[in-house]
Scaffold this motif. Structure first.
Motif, PDB file in Angstrom:
ATOM      1  N   GLU A 171     -18.367 104.296  17.503  1.00 33.18           N
ATOM      2  CA  GLU A 171     -17.072 104.789  17.045  1.00 33.18           C
ATOM      3  C   GLU A 171     -17.182 106.254  16.616  1.00 33.18           C
ATOM      4  OE1 GLU A 171     -13.538 103.228  14.085  1.00 33.18           O
ATOM      5  OE2 GLU A 171     -15.620 102.849  13.537  1.00 33.18           O
ATOM      6  N   ARG A 172     -18.210 106.582  15.882  1.00 30.51           N
ATOM      7  CA  ARG A 172     -18.409 107.950  15.414  1.00 30.51           C
ATOM      8  C   ARG A 172     -18.595 108.919  16.571  1.00 30.51           C
ATOM      9  NH1 ARG A 172     -24.049 108.929  13.030  1.00 30.51           N
ATOM     10  NH2 ARG A 172     -24.401 109.366  15.245  1.00 30.51           N
ATOM     11  N   ASP A 173     -19.329 108.459  17.587  1.00 28.10           N
ATOM     12  CA  ASP A 173     -19.610 109.335  18.727  1.00 28.10           C
ATOM     13  C   ASP A 173     -18.498 109.294  19.776  1.00 28.10           C
ATOM     14  OD1 ASP A 173     -21.948 109.970  17.486  1.00 28.10           O
ATOM     15  OD2 ASP A 173     -23.242 108.781  18.779  1.00 28.10           O
ATOM     16  N   HIS A 174     -17.437 108.542  19.472  1.00 28.10           N
ATOM     17  CA  HIS A 174     -16.267 108.477  20.355  1.00 28.10           C
ATOM     18  C   HIS A 174     -16.630 107.979  21.751  1.00 28.10           C
ATOM     19  CE1 HIS A 174     -14.208 110.628  17.183  1.00 28.10           C
ATOM     20  NE2 HIS A 174     -15.096 111.600  17.257  1.00 28.10           N
ATOM     21  N   ILE A 175     -17.571 107.065  21.790  1.00 29.33           N
ATOM     22  CA  ILE A 175     -17.944 106.502  23.086  1.00 29.33           C
ATOM     23  C   ILE A 175     -16.825 105.588  23.596  1.00 29.33           C
ATOM     24  CG2 ILE A 175     -19.610 105.002  24.274  1.00 29.33           C
ATOM     25  CD1 ILE A 175     -21.724 106.103  22.375  1.00 29.33           C
ATOM     26  N   PHE A 176     -16.176 104.919  22.638  1.00 28.86           N
ATOM     27  CA  PHE A 176     -15.013 104.115  22.980  1.00 28.86           C
ATOM     28  C   PHE A 176     -13.859 104.495  22.068  1.00 28.86           C
ATOM     29  CE2 PHE A 176     -18.523 101.471  24.432  1.00 28.86           C
ATOM     30  CZ  PHE A 176     -18.089 101.110  25.693  1.00 28.86           C
ATOM     31  N   ARG A 177     -12.640 104.370  22.557  1.00 32.27           N
ATOM     32  CA  ARG A 177     -11.489 104.707  21.727  1.00 32.27           C
ATOM     33  C   ARG A 177     -11.331 103.719  20.575  1.00 32.27           C
ATOM     34  NH1 ARG A 177      -6.947 105.118  26.261  1.00 32.27           N
ATOM     35  NH2 ARG A 177      -8.267 103.455  27.067  1.00 32.27           N
ATOM     36  N   LYS A 178     -11.688 102.453  20.838  1.00 24.93           N
ATOM     37  CA  LYS A 178     -11.635 101.433  19.786  1.00 24.93           C
ATOM     38  C   LYS A 178     -12.992 100.748  19.752  1.00 24.93           C
ATOM     39  CE  LYS A 178      -8.041  98.834  19.474  1.00 24.93           C
ATOM     40  NZ  LYS A 178      -7.007  97.838  19.839  1.00 24.93           N
ATOM     41  N   SER A 179     -13.739 100.955  18.689  1.00 21.71           N
ATOM     42  CA  SER A 179     -15.088 100.391  18.634  1.00 21.71           C
ATOM     43  C   SER A 179     -15.413  99.856  17.258  1.00 21.71           C
ATOM     44  CB  SER A 179     -16.130 101.454  19.015  1.00 21.71           C
ATOM     45  OG  SER A 179     -16.006 101.801  20.353  1.00 21.71           O
ATOM     46  N   THR A 180     -14.546  98.990  16.743  1.00 17.72           N
ATOM     47  CA  THR A 180     -14.875  98.361  15.473  1.00 17.72           C
ATOM     48  C   THR A 180     -15.883  97.239  15.681  1.00 17.72           C
ATOM     49  OG1 THR A 180     -12.945  96.923  15.737  1.00 17.72           O
ATOM     50  CG2 THR A 180     -12.673  98.915  14.406  1.00 17.72           C
ATOM     51  N   THR A 181     -16.092  96.820  16.926  1.00 20.13           N
ATOM     52  CA  THR A 181     -17.128  95.853  17.260  1.00 20.13           C
ATOM     53  C   THR A 181     -17.874  96.392  18.474  1.00 20.13           C
ATOM     54  OG1 THR A 181     -15.916  94.535  18.882  1.00 20.13           O
ATOM     55  CG2 THR A 181     -15.540  94.022  16.547  1.00 20.13           C
ATOM     56  N   VAL A 182     -18.940  95.702  18.834  1.00 22.16           N
ATOM     57  CA  VAL A 182     -19.668  96.102  20.046  1.00 22.16           C
ATOM     58  C   VAL A 182     -19.297  95.203  21.219  1.00 22.16           C
ATOM     59  CG1 VAL A 182     -21.602  97.139  18.839  1.00 22.16           C
ATOM     60  CG2 VAL A 182     -21.650  94.691  19.364  1.00 22.16           C
ATOM     61  N   ASP A 183     -18.178  94.493  21.113  1.00 22.48           N
ATOM     62  CA  ASP A 183     -17.804  93.564  22.169  1.00 22.48           C
ATOM     63  C   ASP A 183     -17.560  94.254  23.503  1.00 22.48           C
ATOM     64  OD1 ASP A 183     -17.970  91.638  20.274  1.00 22.48           O
ATOM     65  OD2 ASP A 183     -15.831  91.482  19.920  1.00 22.48           O
ATOM     66  N   LEU A 184     -17.158  95.524  23.465  1.00 20.62           N
ATOM     67  CA  LEU A 184     -16.884  96.253  24.695  1.00 20.62           C
ATOM     68  C   LEU A 184     -18.131  96.931  25.251  1.00 20.62           C
ATOM     69  CD1 LEU A 184     -13.473  97.912  23.743  1.00 20.62           C
ATOM     70  CD2 LEU A 184     -13.868  95.790  25.026  1.00 20.62           C
ATOM     71  N   ILE A 185     -19.222  96.840  24.538  1.00 17.66           N
ATOM     72  CA  ILE A 185     -20.446  97.506  24.953  1.00 17.66           C
ATOM     73  C   ILE A 185     -21.325  96.515  25.705  1.00 17.66           C
ATOM     74  CG2 ILE A 185     -22.439  98.838  24.192  1.00 17.66           C
ATOM     75  CD1 ILE A 185     -20.908  99.354  21.573  1.00 17.66           C
ATOM     76  N   PRO A 186     -21.761  96.814  26.921  1.00 21.27           N
ATOM     77  CA  PRO A 186     -22.594  95.878  27.673  1.00 21.27           C
ATOM     78  C   PRO A 186     -23.876  95.530  26.927  1.00 21.27           C
ATOM     79  CG  PRO A 186     -21.817  97.653  29.084  1.00 21.27           C
ATOM     80  CD  PRO A 186     -21.476  98.040  27.676  1.00 21.27           C
ATOM     81  N   PHE A 187     -24.217  94.246  26.930  1.00 23.18           N
ATOM     82  CA  PHE A 187     -25.484  93.793  26.346  1.00 23.18           C
ATOM     83  C   PHE A 187     -26.508  93.814  27.468  1.00 23.18           C
ATOM     84  CE2 PHE A 187     -28.527  90.467  25.112  1.00 23.18           C
ATOM     85  CZ  PHE A 187     -28.849  90.906  23.834  1.00 23.18           C
ATOM     86  N   THR A 188     -27.488  94.700  27.381  1.00 27.44           N
ATOM     87  CA  THR A 188     -28.374  94.973  28.517  1.00 27.44           C
ATOM     88  C   THR A 188     -29.812  94.527  28.310  1.00 27.44           C
ATOM     89  OG1 THR A 188     -28.806  97.207  27.678  1.00 27.44           O
ATOM     90  CG2 THR A 188     -26.987  96.939  29.237  1.00 27.44           C
ATOM     91  N   PHE A 189     -30.039  93.628  27.376  1.00 28.45           N
ATOM     92  CA  PHE A 189     -31.403  93.145  27.140  1.00 28.45           C
ATOM     93  C   PHE A 189     -31.963  92.528  28.427  1.00 28.45           C
ATOM     94  CE2 PHE A 189     -34.570  90.025  25.943  1.00 28.45           C
ATOM     95  CZ  PHE A 189     -35.275  90.659  24.941  1.00 28.45           C
ATOM     96  N   ASP A 190     -33.164  92.921  28.806  1.00 27.09           N
ATOM     97  CA  ASP A 190     -33.807  92.379  30.000  1.00 27.09           C
ATOM     98  C   ASP A 190     -34.816  91.314  29.623  1.00 27.09           C
ATOM     99  OD1 ASP A 190     -32.474  93.908  31.916  1.00 27.09           O
ATOM    100  OD2 ASP A 190     -33.800  95.607  31.576  1.00 27.09           O
ATOM    101  N   PHE A 191     -34.519  90.083  30.010  1.00 27.46           N
ATOM    102  CA  PHE A 191     -35.445  88.985  29.769  1.00 27.46           C
ATOM    103  C   PHE A 191     -36.562  89.025  30.804  1.00 27.46           C
ATOM    104  CE2 PHE A 191     -31.514  87.526  27.883  1.00 27.46           C
ATOM    105  CZ  PHE A 191     -31.932  86.918  26.712  1.00 27.46           C
TER     106      PHE A 191
END
Length: 202
Positions: A94-114
């Motif tokens: 949110e601070r870095d303005h990566i998303f217009r609405k970022s109160t959660t990380v739900d819009l951010i891809p979870f990229t953990f590689d198993f």
């Protein structure tokens, strides 16, 4: 009991947490060493900037120490720390303005590689099966993948996952169930081998 004399590395989280709240620096250090790498790895699943993730994790631990007197006595430490890192990374976005609405990380891809430990790959045939399973897991929708990670890699309960993700119990349970269904649906090999390999992934 004098907490300074305890072998803090051998204590369970609840004892360490209470000792930390009373100002025990050794208990704080023990929890830091125990969870720092786990939290960094989790945080790295949400952003390609590892140095920022490390800052977020360090900030979480700083807040734990600074505000220790106001922390809840009865928490599941791992779940609390994972949730705190998740929220702080959301604020980072949110601070870095990566998303217009970022109160959660739900819009951010979870990229953990198993990945499965190389020791399991005894021959070329097994290596192909391992690669296939890794791909099936990593191709899951981000939300399912994160729920699976929290349940089996971090050992959180469904209730804890629901709270961390901000959903109800049934929704969290559905995420886990659908992720396993998706893997089984696309797995062409022996089902018992699937569960054997899954147990090694997690």
């Amino acid at each position: 009991m004098n907490s300074q004399k305890l072998l803090v590395d051998n204590l369970d989280d609840s004892v360490l947490w209470k000792a930390l709240k009373s100002g025990d620096e050794k208990a704080f250090s023990s929890l830091f060493k125990k969870y720092y790498s786990h939290l960094v790895r989790y945080g790295n699943s949400f952003t390609p900037f590892p140095e920022k993730v490390q800052d977020c994790v360090q900030d979480v631990f700083t807040d734990v120490w600074v505000y220790k007197n106001s922390l809840n006595d009865n928490v599941v430490v791992k779940a609390y720390l994972l949730s705190s890192v998740r929220k702080r990374i959301a604020r980072l976005h949110e601070r870095d303005h990566i998303f217009r609405k970022s109160t959660t990380v739900d819009l951010i891809p979870f990229t953990f590689d198993f990945t499965i430990e190389d020791i399991l790959i005894a021959d070329e045939s097994m290596a192909i099966k391992v690669l296939t399973l890794n791909q099936l897991i990593n191709n899951l929708p981000a939300r399912q993948k994160e729920a699976l990670y929290l349940r089996y890699h971090q050992g959180l309960s469904v209730e804890q996952i629901a709270e961390l993700l901000g959903v109800n119990y049934q929704s969290a349970n559905n995420l886990i169930h659908r992720s396993l269904l998706n893997i089984r649906k696309n797995w062409k090999e022996n089902k018992s081998l699937l569960f054997l390999l899954l147990s090694q992934v997690f």
